[in-house]
Motif scaffolding. Structure first.
Motif, PDB file in Angstrom:
ATOM      1  N   THR A 287     -65.081-109.813  -6.545  1.00  0.00           N
ATOM      2  CA  THR A 287     -65.972-110.895  -5.979  1.00  0.00           C
ATOM      3  C   THR A 287     -65.186-112.226  -5.685  1.00  0.00           C
ATOM      4  O   THR A 287     -65.724-112.946  -4.989  1.00  0.00           O
ATOM      5  CB  THR A 287     -67.043-111.245  -7.196  1.00  0.00           C
ATOM      6  OG1 THR A 287     -66.288-111.599  -8.418  1.00  0.00           O
ATOM      7  CG2 THR A 287     -67.849-109.906  -7.143  1.00  0.00           C
ATOM      8  N   LEU A 348     -72.009-106.021  -3.086  1.00  0.00           N
ATOM      9  CA  LEU A 348     -72.127-106.771  -2.059  1.00  0.00           C
ATOM     10  C   LEU A 348     -73.364-106.602  -1.194  1.00  0.00           C
ATOM     11  O   LEU A 348     -73.917-107.419  -0.976  1.00  0.00           O
ATOM     12  CB  LEU A 348     -70.765-106.465  -1.371  1.00  0.00           C
ATOM     13  CG  LEU A 348     -70.623-107.478  -0.078  1.00  0.00           C
ATOM     14  CD1 LEU A 348     -70.125-108.852  -0.627  1.00  0.00           C
ATOM     15  CD2 LEU A 348     -69.481-106.826   0.922  1.00  0.00           C
ATOM     16  N   GLU A 351     -76.180-107.894  -3.277  1.00  0.00           N
ATOM     17  CA  GLU A 351     -76.428-109.402  -3.134  1.00  0.00           C
ATOM     18  C   GLU A 351     -76.849-109.942  -1.817  1.00  0.00           C
ATOM     19  O   GLU A 351     -77.626-110.791  -1.587  1.00  0.00           O
ATOM     20  CB  GLU A 351     -74.775-110.098  -3.623  1.00  0.00           C
ATOM     21  CG  GLU A 351     -74.979-111.627  -3.561  1.00  0.00           C
ATOM     22  CD  GLU A 351     -75.883-111.832  -4.743  1.00  0.00           C
ATOM     23  OE1 GLU A 351     -76.337-113.130  -4.677  1.00  0.00           O
ATOM     24  OE2 GLU A 351     -76.199-111.332  -5.721  1.00  0.00           O
ATOM     25  N   TRP A 364     -74.707-118.122   2.906  1.00  0.00           N
ATOM     26  CA  TRP A 364     -74.250-117.280   1.874  1.00  0.00           C
ATOM     27  C   TRP A 364     -73.057-116.316   2.429  1.00  0.00           C
ATOM     28  O   TRP A 364     -71.893-116.130   2.068  1.00  0.00           O
ATOM     29  CB  TRP A 364     -75.072-116.508   1.150  1.00  0.00           C
ATOM     30  CG  TRP A 364     -74.406-115.537   0.047  1.00  0.00           C
ATOM     31  CD1 TRP A 364     -74.075-115.748  -1.260  1.00  0.00           C
ATOM     32  CD2 TRP A 364     -74.155-114.060   0.218  1.00  0.00           C
ATOM     33  NE1 TRP A 364     -73.597-114.741  -1.876  1.00  0.00           N
ATOM     34  CE2 TRP A 364     -73.429-113.520  -0.724  1.00  0.00           C
ATOM     35  CE3 TRP A 364     -74.439-113.210   1.402  1.00  0.00           C
ATOM     36  CZ2 TRP A 364     -73.115-112.393  -1.140  1.00  0.00           C
ATOM     37  CZ3 TRP A 364     -74.008-111.907   1.372  1.00  0.00           C
ATOM     38  CH2 TRP A 364     -73.534-111.638   0.120  1.00  0.00           C
ATOM     39  N   LYS A 365     -73.366-115.685   3.682  1.00  0.00           N
ATOM     40  CA  LYS A 365     -72.457-114.719   4.213  1.00  0.00           C
ATOM     41  C   LYS A 365     -71.320-115.376   4.683  1.00  0.00           C
ATOM     42  O   LYS A 365     -70.121-114.744   4.569  1.00  0.00           O
ATOM     43  CB  LYS A 365     -73.181-114.081   5.197  1.00  0.00           C
ATOM     44  CG  LYS A 365     -72.424-112.994   6.125  1.00  0.00           C
ATOM     45  CD  LYS A 365     -71.536-113.553   7.536  1.00  0.00           C
ATOM     46  CE  LYS A 365     -72.522-114.273   8.488  1.00  0.00           C
ATOM     47  NZ  LYS A 365     -71.948-114.715   9.610  1.00  0.00           N
ATOM     48  N   MET A 368     -68.986-116.179   1.616  1.00  0.00           N
ATOM     49  CA  MET A 368     -68.769-114.828   1.160  1.00  0.00           C
ATOM     50  C   MET A 368     -67.607-114.254   1.929  1.00  0.00           C
ATOM     51  O   MET A 368     -66.597-113.342   1.310  1.00  0.00           O
ATOM     52  CB  MET A 368     -69.945-113.949   0.947  1.00  0.00           C
ATOM     53  CG  MET A 368     -69.451-112.709  -0.038  1.00  0.00           C
ATOM     54  SD  MET A 368     -68.831-113.076  -1.691  1.00  0.00           S
ATOM     55  CE  MET A 368     -70.066-114.250  -2.446  1.00  0.00           C
ATOM     56  N   GLN A 371     -64.349-115.609   0.871  1.00  0.00           N
ATOM     57  CA  GLN A 371     -64.003-115.515  -0.453  1.00  0.00           C
ATOM     58  C   GLN A 371     -63.562-114.009  -0.611  1.00  0.00           C
ATOM     59  O   GLN A 371     -62.355-113.840  -1.204  1.00  0.00           O
ATOM     60  CB  GLN A 371     -65.264-115.709  -1.312  1.00  0.00           C
ATOM     61  CG  GLN A 371     -65.082-116.040  -2.697  1.00  0.00           C
ATOM     62  CD  GLN A 371     -66.265-116.181  -3.388  1.00  0.00           C
ATOM     63  OE1 GLN A 371     -66.789-117.232  -3.180  1.00  0.00           O
ATOM     64  NE2 GLN A 371     -66.601-115.312  -4.456  1.00  0.00           N
ATOM     65  N   VAL A 372     -64.327-113.164  -0.163  1.00  0.00           N
ATOM     66  CA  VAL A 372     -63.733-111.689  -0.661  1.00  0.00           C
ATOM     67  C   VAL A 372     -62.529-111.197  -0.032  1.00  0.00           C
ATOM     68  O   VAL A 372     -62.105-110.025  -0.250  1.00  0.00           O
ATOM     69  CB  VAL A 372     -65.127-110.830  -0.506  1.00  0.00           C
ATOM     70  CG1 VAL A 372     -66.304-111.052  -1.391  1.00  0.00           C
ATOM     71  CG2 VAL A 372     -65.434-110.527   0.841  1.00  0.00           C
TER      72      VAL A 372
END
Length: 376
Positions: A287, A348, A351, A364-365, A368, A371-372
């Motif tokens: 994550t 993933l 969420e 959010w996408k 993310m 981040q990932v």
């Protein structure tokens, strides 16, 4: 099979749905672990259910036809009873092997002749035969027989290949509709959109596939080496044509970023060997970003692999211990890593679904994706 569309994200084309099959309902968007030969490599069915929280897995028609063979599968009562997985199963038709085994196959109007990678024996796969094989395997969702073209690909070749794929699809539908399942439950046939990275061919194929009126539709021939931007362009083009009330399956994709970006374009279903293949080489998706567990920096990191995820593989074992297993070439190392990576992929998409329902998927996408894919 029915598909309930439950929510749409206001900022993107992302959807949350519920796909009902004979072996249970599937919450979409969904990632499907790949079990080519009837098994997800290094991960038991029990771990798939508990740690990974998988809802549907894949098998492969070509590989299951060769081993264990149709006689064994039919005697067992189909793949569900043979491997003990009681949830939904999808089988690829062998069309990907037309691409991946290009050195040992010949394509004709009738079908494709393969040389077995096991013993060199010759086998003819026709659209009709592939439907019959998948009836014996007994998957809930079966795929049409197609040609997956390489990238790059000349336009004339892509056009001829697409025409052949469409003729094969009509033969698949005719055979599928003329036969029945062998084990007392419904099976459904998904056609596959092809056309390489040519807009006019993709449009033509999407319109042809949509007109068949099947329970769901797939997008093939992407994630074969083309730039991600081309993949997204083709996916968006096709999703805008395929019916909104049917699930859309993007075959063989991909990285966590690929999955998130394609969810934003309207895709509901994904599969890829990446989480388990990379796990066996020590690459972990978390994550917080990507971990190469073989690096020395993890030798004294006694924190869990990823405490944000559910399941024993991610929360019980430390990064230091997992690195030790890989250094010693212990079989347990790839097993833990594979279960963890799959648990991450399923987390993933769960969420993503939560964010779609909440109407917050878009921002959010974007966070993310960065981040990932960060390397830790």
């Amino acid at each position: 099979m029915t598909f309930d569309l439950l929510a749409r994200d206001p900022a993107t084309k992302a959807r949350a749905g519920l796909l009902h099959t004979a072996h249970g309902a599937i919450e979409t968007p969904i990632f499907m672990p790949v079990g080519t030969a009837g098994t997800v490599k290094a991960v038991s069915q029990q771990v798939l259910r508990t740690d990974v929280q998988a809802q549907i897995i894949l098998g492969n028609t070509y590989h299951l036809y060769l081993r264990p063979g149709l006689e064994v599968l039919q005697a067992a009562g189909g793949l569900h009873r043979f491997n003990g997985w009681d949830g939904p199963i999808l089988t690829d038709s062998g069309g990907y092997q037309v691409f991946s085994l290009s050195n040992t196959r010949k394509i004709k109007e009738e079908g494709v002749t393969f040389r077995s990678h096991v013993d060199g024996s010759k086998h003819l796969f026709t659209p009709e035969g592939v439907m019959d094989i998948q009836r014996v395997i007994g998957a809930d969702i079966i795929m049409a027989f197609d040609e997956c073209t390489p990238w790059p690909c000349e336009y004339d070749y892509a056009r001829r290949s697409l025409d052949l794929t469409h003729r094969w699809l009509q033969r698949c539908i005719q055979r599928f509709d003329a036969t029945e399942g062998l084990y007392g439950f419904e099976q459904n046939l998904f056609p596959i959109v092809q056309g390489s990275t040519f807009k006019d061919l993709r449009v033509q194929s999407a319109e042809f596939v949509a007109a068949q009126g099947r329970a769901g539709n797939a997008i093939g021939g992407l994630s074969v080496g083309e730039p991600a931007e081309l993949m997204y362009e083709m996916t968006e083009l096709v999703c805008d044509i395929l019916p909104a009330d049917k699930p859309r399956y993007l075959m063989g994709v991909g990285t966590p970023a690929n999955i998130l970006e394609n969810i934003a374009l309207g895709v509901d279903m994904f599969d890829c060997v990446m989480p388990t293949r990379n796990a066996r080489n020590g690459m972990l998706f978390t994550t917080q970003g990507i971990v190469n567990i073989t690096n020395k920096k993890w030798a004294t990191d006694f924190t869990p692999i990823d405490p944000s995820l559910p399941g024993v593989a991610s929360t019980f074992y430390s990064r230091a211990y997992l690195r030790h297993l890989f250094q010693c070439k212990e079989l347990l190392g790839p097993q833990i890593a594979s279960a963890h990576n799959l648990a991450f992929y399923l987390w993933l998409v769960r969420e993503a679904r939560t964010q779609i329902v909440a109407g917050t998927f878009g921002p959010w996408k974007d966070r993310m994706v960065q981040q990932v894919m960060t390397r830790l």
